[in-house]
Motif scaffolding. Structure first.
Motif, PDB file in Angstrom:
ATOM      1  N   ASN A 119     -19.877  26.176  81.873  1.00 16.47           N
ATOM      2  CA  ASN A 119     -18.425  26.059  82.008  1.00 16.47           C
ATOM      3  C   ASN A 119     -17.961  26.069  83.455  1.00 16.47           C
ATOM      4  O   ASN A 119     -16.799  26.321  83.737  1.00 16.47           O
ATOM      5  CB  ASN A 119     -17.722  27.162  81.207  1.00 16.47           C
ATOM      6  N   HIS A 122     -19.964  32.815  68.670  1.00 21.91           N
ATOM      7  CA  HIS A 122     -18.715  32.582  69.391  1.00 21.91           C
ATOM      8  C   HIS A 122     -18.964  32.617  70.894  1.00 21.91           C
ATOM      9  O   HIS A 122     -19.737  33.448  71.380  1.00 21.91           O
ATOM     10  CB  HIS A 122     -17.691  33.659  69.010  1.00 21.91           C
ATOM     11  N   SER A 123     -18.323  31.724  71.635  1.00 25.41           N
ATOM     12  CA  SER A 123     -18.331  31.702  73.091  1.00 25.41           C
ATOM     13  C   SER A 123     -19.757  31.641  73.638  1.00 25.41           C
ATOM     14  O   SER A 123     -20.512  30.736  73.323  1.00 25.41           O
ATOM     15  CB  SER A 123     -17.551  32.897  73.629  1.00 25.41           C
ATOM     16  N   PHE A 124     -20.151  32.621  74.468  1.00 24.46           N
ATOM     17  CA  PHE A 124     -21.490  32.626  75.056  1.00 24.46           C
ATOM     18  C   PHE A 124     -22.566  32.714  73.969  1.00 24.46           C
ATOM     19  O   PHE A 124     -23.670  32.188  74.128  1.00 24.46           O
ATOM     20  CB  PHE A 124     -21.626  33.783  76.050  1.00 24.46           C
ATOM     21  N   SER A 176     -15.740  27.991  69.408  1.00 27.72           N
ATOM     22  CA  SER A 176     -15.323  27.999  70.822  1.00 27.72           C
ATOM     23  C   SER A 176     -16.498  28.296  71.738  1.00 27.72           C
ATOM     24  O   SER A 176     -16.426  29.141  72.626  1.00 27.72           O
ATOM     25  CB  SER A 176     -14.206  29.030  71.052  1.00 27.72           C
ATOM     26  N   SER A 177     -17.581  27.590  71.531  1.00 26.10           N
ATOM     27  CA  SER A 177     -18.807  27.853  72.280  1.00 26.10           C
ATOM     28  C   SER A 177     -18.776  27.242  73.671  1.00 26.10           C
ATOM     29  O   SER A 177     -18.139  26.225  73.908  1.00 26.10           O
ATOM     30  CB  SER A 177     -20.012  27.291  71.523  1.00 26.10           C
ATOM     31  N   VAL A 178     -19.504  27.893  74.571  1.00 28.49           N
ATOM     32  CA  VAL A 178     -19.719  27.339  75.899  1.00 28.49           C
ATOM     33  C   VAL A 178     -20.598  26.106  75.706  1.00 28.49           C
ATOM     34  O   VAL A 178     -21.597  26.159  74.986  1.00 28.49           O
ATOM     35  CB  VAL A 178     -20.439  28.374  76.801  1.00 28.49           C
TER      36      VAL A 178
END
Length: 110
Positions: A90, A47-49, A83-85
């Motif tokens: 970004n 997820h994300s970073f 929801s990955s960078v």
């Protein structure tokens, strides 16, 4: 991963007490060390970073690894990015956010 949670905090070589959380490559290496302990290739869920780290991991995993586990990171069975960078980072999203409402941006980021 180094510099995260209760792990050891690394110090950047050559700098006096300059604490670093690590690079994408060092985080991907940490993941590779963990994955190397599994008896079968796992699925990475990021997820994300963490998604950016997973993409870095994948870029250093070659088809050769699937057969002999050498020349890069251990193989994985799959990856789910949430929801990955994006690989480009970004910074443009953050810039647009700051331009839209600077006060709200400050409240959210600090």
């Amino acid at each position: 991963m180094r510099g995260q949670g209760k792990s050891d905090i690394p110090v950047e070589p050559g700098a006096f007490d300059k604490v670093v959380a690590g690079t994408l490559d060092s985080h991907a290496k940490d993941i590779a060390d963990l994955i190397g302990m599994f008896p079968v290739p796992p699925v990475i869920v990021a997820h994300s970073f963490g998604g950016l780290i997973a993409m870095s991991y994948i870029l250093n995993t070659s088809p050769t690894n699937a057969s002999n586990g050498s020349d890069g990171h251990p193989p994985i069975s799959g990856v789910a990015l949430l929801s990955s960078v994006p690989p480009s980072g970004n910074k443009f999203l953050v810039k647009r956010y700051f331009q839209k409402d600077i006060m709200l941006s400050i409240k959210v980021t600090w």
